[in-house]
Write a protein that holds these residues in place. Structure first.
Motif, mmCIF file in Angstrom:
data_model
loop_
_atom_site.group_PDB
_atom_site.id
_atom_site.type_symbol
_atom_site.label_atom_id
_atom_site.label_comp_id
_atom_site.label_asym_id
_atom_site.label_seq_id
_atom_site.Cartn_x
_atom_site.Cartn_y
_atom_site.Cartn_z
ATOM 1 N N THR A 129 -28.359 7.699 32.391
ATOM 2 C CA THR A 129 -27.475 8.686 31.785
ATOM 3 C C THR A 129 -26.227 8.853 32.648
ATOM 4 O OG1 THR A 129 -29.395 9.876 30.929
ATOM 5 C CG2 THR A 129 -27.303 11.091 31.025
ATOM 6 N N THR A 131 -23.291 10.743 34.082
ATOM 7 C CA THR A 131 -23.073 12.182 34.227
ATOM 8 C C THR A 131 -21.607 12.535 34.406
ATOM 9 O OG1 THR A 131 -23.445 12.093 36.620
ATOM 10 C CG2 THR A 131 -25.372 12.552 35.208
ATOM 11 N N TYR A 140 -24.470 8.158 37.676
ATOM 12 C CA TYR A 140 -25.540 8.057 36.691
ATOM 13 C C TYR A 140 -26.816 8.698 37.210
ATOM 14 C CZ TYR A 140 -22.654 4.455 34.498
ATOM 15 O OH TYR A 140 -21.640 3.768 33.893
ATOM 16 N N GLU A 143 -33.316 9.180 34.674
ATOM 17 C CA GLU A 143 -34.156 10.246 34.143
ATOM 18 C C GLU A 143 -35.565 10.156 34.710
ATOM 19 O OE1 GLU A 143 -32.761 12.680 32.729
ATOM 20 O OE2 GLU A 143 -30.867 11.772 32.134
#
Length: 145
Positions: A129, A131, A140, A143
């Motif tokens: 993800t 950011t 990133y 997760e």
């Protein structure tokens, strides 16, 4: 404990210096937070120095495989000489001190464990993800499992 802290400060300062010294202070702080986010993530080593020096090593001599480490400066084959820019290194030490002692504890990367320069696009970027991008670095988050 003092030696451990001094070593953590040196390891983080070197990473910030060699990875982001030409970036604005906020981007340098973000690199420091990536290191701490990795320290606190069970998928990475547990100390600042172990995070900074993490990477693929040859089994026969325990030496780093060139270009196969978490922080590129550590295994790019270039000399690591902080005397090339003493002022920038002093800033890197100050930033490291602030992060390690909780004075710079707002993580603008929102938990990022990875980053890259905006002129490259690593294969892992699609699996994480994004950011934030700060100047020429994009951050990133990996997760949680």
């Amino acid at each position: 404990m003092i030696l451990e802290t001094a070593t953590a400060l040196t390891c983080m300062a070197h990473a910030i210096f060699f990875e982001s010294r030409s970036e604005p202070i906020v981007a340098q702080i973000a690199v420091g937070h990536v290191i701490m986010n990795r320290v606190h993530d069970h998928r990475f080593p547990d100390t600042v120095c172990d995070v900074v020096t993490d990477g693929l090593r040859y089994k026969w001599n325990n030496q780093m495989v060139k270009h196969q480490c978490a922080f590129s400066f550590y295994c790019d084959g270039k000399a690591e000489d902080v005397s090339i820019d003493p002022t920038a290194y002093e800033w890197a030490e100050e930033i490291s001190y602030g992060i390690l002692n909780g004075m710079l504890n707002i993580d603008l990367t929102d938990g990022s464990t990875h980053y890259h320069a905006d002129y490259v696009y690593p294969s892992w970027a699609n699996t994480m993800t994004k950011t934030v991008c700060i100047d020429t670095h994009c951050f990133y988050r990996w997760e949680h499992e």
